[in-house]
Every structure is written in structure tokens, then in C-alpha cells.
Scaffold this active site. Structure first.
Site, PDB file in Angstrom:
ATOM      1  N   LYS A  99       6.930   1.241   2.589  1.00 53.50           N
ATOM      2  CA  LYS A  99       7.196   0.688   1.355  1.00 53.50           C
ATOM      3  C   LYS A  99       8.298   0.580   2.031  1.00 53.50           C
ATOM      4  O   LYS A  99       9.688   0.915   2.933  1.00 53.50           O
ATOM      5  CB  LYS A  99       7.068   0.769   0.441  1.00 53.50           C
ATOM      6  CG  LYS A  99       5.653   0.793  -0.055  1.00 53.50           C
ATOM      7  CD  LYS A  99       6.008   1.133  -1.957  1.00 53.50           C
ATOM      8  CE  LYS A  99       3.762   0.724  -2.305  1.00 53.50           C
ATOM      9  NZ  LYS A  99       3.988   1.435  -3.351  1.00 53.50           N
ATOM     10  N   ARG A 126      -1.069   8.437  -1.969  1.00 54.13           N
ATOM     11  CA  ARG A 126      -1.471   6.874  -2.027  1.00 54.13           C
ATOM     12  C   ARG A 126      -1.465   6.568  -0.654  1.00 54.13           C
ATOM     13  O   ARG A 126      -0.061   6.623  -0.821  1.00 54.13           O
ATOM     14  CB  ARG A 126      -1.723   6.352  -3.341  1.00 54.13           C
ATOM     15  CG  ARG A 126      -2.623   4.635  -2.321  1.00 54.13           C
ATOM     16  CD  ARG A 126      -2.615   4.007  -3.772  1.00 54.13           C
ATOM     17  NE  ARG A 126      -3.699   2.640  -2.955  1.00 54.13           N
ATOM     18  CZ  ARG A 126      -2.818   1.503  -2.375  1.00 54.13           C
ATOM     19  NH1 ARG A 126      -1.804   1.401  -2.280  1.00 54.13           N
ATOM     20  NH2 ARG A 126      -3.628   0.176  -1.594  1.00 54.13           N
TER      21      ARG A 126
END
Length: 284
Positions: free
Chosen positions: A231, A265
Site C-alpha cells: 500500500k 491479508r
């Protein structure tokens, strides 16, 4: 014994009678059935590609396969409910048939998609909006009686990163999750997982403040899912690209495990499993 159980955190999920033990953290592989997810290598265009990727994840040690048909990256294009269902259901059906041992979660904020996905063979709903983007979501989860992963997000995928503002990000996220948990408990939904929502309606400073104080989420005595994988909080901080952000992802996953994360995740299962094994060796 009853008192001990009351105060101990919940460390398992009931998947249609199968108990998934989270006392050792587990890894969730990201399988995107989308053309526009932020990390291009996570996209799959055909059922065969999805099956190949899922097989790789399972071989590398993933417990969960998280299937998404709606990109939630900042500024993502909105698509219809029917298009999301058309993307997801054939893949879920194929995966459930090919890999009966896999635990399949559906990354969706829509109740209709959730219901169709569970009927097709999925097991868990992973909702980035915790019911805020579909008023029927909570009643649907209660009806289906499936585990529910609920995330904090300020705004929507279309506007969440335009100007996220908090007075105290940790307290506001905790307060938000507490209210949602209370509602779900009243509906007799007991298999819950909480997600602080790293990167969803938060600046880099907000994200790192949440990570720094992540032990605070133990107050809920529920499993905590974290999603840092490749991210912006990693690659923008380091001045690199998402494609170069695996090492940074590993660093943050390791920190999160030490602070109590129960599920990672990720796009890269093998490396996440290595994090789990090494941290378990350190603490166990």
C-alpha cells in the site's frame, strides 16, 4: 473456567462447523477479479488464472482466499451490483469445487453480492464498509450466519483519501468498531473479525499511529485482520512503487504480528507465512 473463557480473546472462527484456530496467525491471499486493482500483479482475468493463483496461495500456506470483484483502491471506478456478481460467482463456484479445503471470503460491501457469493460456495464476508454502504448487510449476515470481517473506513473508495481528518484516529476507530460490534452481537452474529482499515480514509500519519498503538484493539477480544500489502503507506513513504514494496510489507506484517494481528491479508503469501513462522519462533 467460565470466567477464564470470558476474559480470554476469541481465537477461532466457525466455518460451517469447521473450526479455524487463530491462536497461530493465519494468512489470507488476495485474489482480485478486477481490471483496475492498484497492484497490477494481483489481477486475474479468467477462471483458469484465478485457479492457478489460488493453488499457488494454498501451496504456500494460505488459509483464506479473499476474492474481490470491486476495486476499493482510492478513486476506484464504481460498478453495478450485477457486474460484481457476474465477476465473482463463477470464480467462487470453480474455486469451491477445485479446492474444498480452502476457506473463501468475499471482499464486498453489498448484501446481495454477499448472499450470492455464500450460496455459490464462499464462507466469509469481508466488508470494507462495515455495513455503512448497504443498510441490508447486517441483517444478511445474521440470516446467513457466516463469519463477518468488518473494517473501518472514513468515506468511500471514491473519496476516502481526499482529505481524511480525525481528532484522535485511534479512539475514533475504536469507537466506530465498538458500535458496530454491539449491533452485530444484538443480531446474534458471533464470528467477527475486526480490521483497523489501514489505507482507507487515513493519511500515512494516521496509519502509522494506528499501527504503533495496535495493541489497543485487544480490548475487543476479537481476531484482528491487517492489510498493509504493497500500500501507499509503504511505497510513498519509501519513494518506491507498489511493485517494489514487498520488503516494506514484510516489515509491517512482522510488527503487526508482534502487536497481536491474527490474520495477514497479502498479495504475497510465501513471504507472509515466513513472517508468521519467525514471529511464532520468537514468541513461542
Amino acid at each position: 473456567m467460565a470466567e477464564k473463557n470470558f476474559f480470554e480473546p476469541k481465537q477461532s472462527l466457525n466455518i460451517k462447523g469447521r473450526i479455524i484456530d487463530l491462536s497461530t496467525p493465519k494468512v489470507m491471499g488476495i485474489l482480485n477479479i478486477t481490471p483496475d486493482s492498484f497492484y497490477s500483479n494481483s489481477r486475474t482475468k479468467t477462471i483458469d488464472e484465478a485457479l492457478t493463483k489460488a493453488a499457488q496461495f494454498l501451496n504456500e500456506g494460505a488459509t483464506f482466499i479473499d476474492i474481490g470483484g470491486y476495486s476499493s483502491r482510492p478513486g476506484a471506478q464504481d460498478i453495478s451490483t450485477s457486474e460484481e456478481i457476474d465477476r465473482l460467482v463463477p470464480v467462487i463456484t470453480s474455486l469451491a469445487s477445485a479446492f474444498p479445503e480452502a476457506v473463501i471470503s468475499i471482499d464486498t460491501f453489498r448484501a446481495k453480492v454477499a448472499e450470492e457469493g455464500i450460496l455459490a460456495g464462499a464462507h466469509i464476508i469481508n466488508d470494507i464498509a462495515s455495513g455503512d454502504m448497504d443498510e441490508k448487510m447486517f441483517e444478511t449476515i445474521a440470516k446467513l450466519q457466516v463469519p463477518y470481517m468488518m473494517m473501518h473506513m472514513q468515506g468511500t473508495p471514491q473519496n476516502m483519501q481526499q482529505n481524511p481528518v480525525y481528532n484522535n484516529v485511534l479512539l475514533e476507530v475504536i469507537d466506530y468498531l465498538a458500535k458496530k460490534i454491539a449491533i452485530l452481537k444484538s443480531l446474534h452474529v458471533h464470528d467477527l473479525v475486526i480490521d483497523p482499515g489501514f489505507g482507507f480514509g487515513k493519511t500515512a500519519a494516521h496509519n502509522y499511529e494506528l499501527l504503533n498503538q495496535m495493541e489497543a484493539f485487544k480490548i475487543f477480544k476479537l481476531p484482528v485482520l491487517v492489510g498493509f500489502s504493497r500500500k501507499g503507506m509503504i511505497y510513498k513513504t519509501l519513494g518506491i512503487t507498489a511493485a517494489e514494496a514487498l520488503n516494506g510489507t514484510t516489515v509491517l506484517n512482522t510488527i503487526a504480528l508482534q502487536k497481536g494481528a491474527g490474520i495477514l491479508r497479502v498479495h504475497d503469501v510465501k513471504e507472509a507465512m515466513e513472517c508468521v513462522r519467525l514471529v511464532e519462533r520468537l514468541t513461542g
